[in-house]
Write a protein that holds these residues in place. Structure first.
Motif, PDB file in Angstrom:
ATOM      1  N   ARG A   1       0.828  -1.204   0.000  1.00  9.61           N
ATOM      2  CA  ARG A   1       0.000   0.000   0.000  1.00  9.61           C
ATOM      3  C   ARG A   1       0.864   1.256   0.000  1.00  9.61           C
ATOM      4  NH1 ARG A   1      -2.880  -3.364   3.432  1.00  9.61           N
ATOM      5  NH2 ARG A   1      -2.073  -2.370   5.302  1.00  9.61           N
ATOM      6  N   GLU A   2       2.041   1.180   0.628  1.00  5.08           N
ATOM      7  CA  GLU A   2       2.939   2.349   0.685  1.00  5.08           C
ATOM      8  C   GLU A   2       3.818   2.465  -0.556  1.00  5.08           C
ATOM      9  OE1 GLU A   2       5.025   2.165   4.401  1.00  5.08           O
ATOM     10  OE2 GLU A   2       3.212   2.572   5.576  1.00  5.08           O
ATOM     11  N   GLY A   3       3.684   1.511  -1.494  1.00 10.28           N
ATOM     12  CA  GLY A   3       4.427   1.612  -2.746  1.00 10.28           C
ATOM     13  C   GLY A   3       5.877   1.182  -2.655  1.00 10.28           C
ATOM     14  N   LEU A   4       6.263   0.535  -1.539  1.00  5.32           N
ATOM     15  CA  LEU A   4       7.644   0.040  -1.411  1.00  5.32           C
ATOM     16  C   LEU A   4       7.843  -1.226  -2.232  1.00  5.32           C
ATOM     17  CD1 LEU A   4       7.982   0.581   2.447  1.00  5.32           C
ATOM     18  CD2 LEU A   4       9.152   1.886   0.667  1.00  5.32           C
ATOM     19  N   VAL A   5       6.750  -1.976  -2.380  1.00 10.32           N
ATOM     20  CA  VAL A   5       6.795  -3.232  -3.131  1.00 10.32           C
ATOM     21  C   VAL A   5       5.570  -3.300  -4.028  1.00 10.32           C
ATOM     22  CG1 VAL A   5       6.716  -5.747  -2.947  1.00 10.32           C
ATOM     23  CG2 VAL A   5       7.999  -4.443  -1.264  1.00 10.32           C
ATOM     24  N   GLU A   6       5.815  -3.653  -5.298  1.00 13.31           N
ATOM     25  CA  GLU A   6       4.722  -3.911  -6.239  1.00 13.31           C
ATOM     26  C   GLU A   6       4.656  -5.415  -6.429  1.00 13.31           C
ATOM     27  OE1 GLU A   6       2.298  -2.561  -9.854  1.00 13.31           O
ATOM     28  OE2 GLU A   6       2.879  -1.647  -7.950  1.00 13.31           O
ATOM     29  N   LEU A   7       3.510  -6.042  -6.089  1.00 11.59           N
ATOM     30  CA  LEU A   7       3.406  -7.491  -6.186  1.00 11.59           C
ATOM     31  C   LEU A   7       2.253  -7.853  -7.104  1.00 11.59           C
ATOM     32  CD1 LEU A   7       4.178  -9.874  -3.360  1.00 11.59           C
ATOM     33  CD2 LEU A   7       2.207 -10.376  -4.757  1.00 11.59           C
ATOM     34  N   VAL A   8       2.530  -8.631  -8.144  1.00  8.27           N
ATOM     35  CA  VAL A   8       1.499  -9.009  -9.110  1.00  8.27           C
ATOM     36  C   VAL A   8       1.453 -10.529  -9.212  1.00  8.27           C
ATOM     37  CG1 VAL A   8       0.577  -8.633 -11.426  1.00  8.27           C
ATOM     38  CG2 VAL A   8       2.084  -6.910 -10.408  1.00  8.27           C
TER      39      VAL A   8
END
Ligand code: JE8
Length: 242
Positions: free
Chosen positions: A26-33
């Motif tokens: 949610r904080e944009g530190l990690v993008e997980l798809v």
């Protein structure tokens, strides 16, 4: 950091929405798809497996959906990260190199990891050859010496171990420093209030008095000693050869 996961059981990865990793996302530190491998099938039954050539028990994952999946995921990742981006492709595999804390530390500095979750007896060998030929960096990695039914549980564990080391994810930076200090040893025993606790069986259970002494040098020495003693008893393999 970007993480892609390719699996036939996307719901297995649902816990990655929660807690520490959920907040990092949610904080944009990690993008997980998370990707469903069956998206890259073309038959009515969305077939991803077939019987082993040469015979034998169980089923093997077919190469075609994997090749299409990697092409699509590479394109999507480069769209986000730029054309320079080079993923590390991780195949959880019981015959892989053991995943340890040092692996987690190294992978936490990567820009992009793609996890590929096998099922059944595993994946057609030509998928690895094809990806290596295409210039992908591959890692076959084992979570430990026991048999799972597929790569998904390994990806949950590995992702948690890696993402918590990404700067900004674990709020208390001191807890990571502590970990690196005690590197190679098991952790010392923990206590909190009440210092004198009467357990449900009526027994009085006191915390070690040294922890109430206020003498920080003595406390540190006691903890080091406890960690050594524990490691010798439970994990002698972690201690240097005597
Ligand atoms: C897997 C796995 C890790 C670990 C990882 C990926 C894909 C009887 N067969 C079961 C033997 C070969 C593997 C079969 C299941 N399977 C297991 C793991 C793993 N990482 N530490 N243990 N097991 C796959 C298929």
């Amino acid at each position: 950091m970007r993480i892609d996961v390719i699996t036939i059981f996307p719901d297995y990865l649902a816990p990655l929405e929660l807690s520490l990793i959920g907040r990092a996302r949610r904080e944009g530190l990690v993008e997980l798809v998370v990707h469903d491998l069956r998206v890259w099938t073309h038959d009515r039954h969305r077939t991803v497996d077939d019987s082993p050539l040469g015979g034998g028990a169980g089923m093997v994952m077919k190469p075609e959906p994997w090749a299409e999946a990697f092409e699509a995921v590479r394109t999507a990742g480069r769209e986000q990260l730029g054309e320079h981006a080079q993923p590390l492709v991780v195949f959880p595999n019981p015959a892989g190199t053991p995943f340890v804390q040092d692996t987690a530390a190294q992978w936490s500095q990567r820009e992009w990891i793609i996890f590929a979750c096998g099922r059944y007896e595993g994946i057609d060998e030509r998928v690895y050859e094809h990806l290596a030929d295409q210039g992908y960096e591959l890692a076959l990695t084992s979570l430990g010496d026991y048999v799972l039914n597929g790569g998904e549980v390994a990806v949950l564990a590995i992702t948690e171990a890696v993402v918590r080391l990404v700067p900004g994810v674990v709020g208390n930076a001191e807890s990571l420093v502590e970990e690196s200090h005690s590197q190679g040893l098991l952790e010392y025993p923990l206590y909190t209030r009440p210092a004198s606790w009467t357990a449900p069986d009526g027994a009085l259970r006191e915390a070690p008095p040294v922890l109430l002494s206020g003498d920080h040098a003595r406390i540190a020495a006691w903890r080091r000693d406890q960690a050594m003693e524990r490691t010798a008893r439970r994990r002698p393999d972690l201690l240097p050869d005597p």
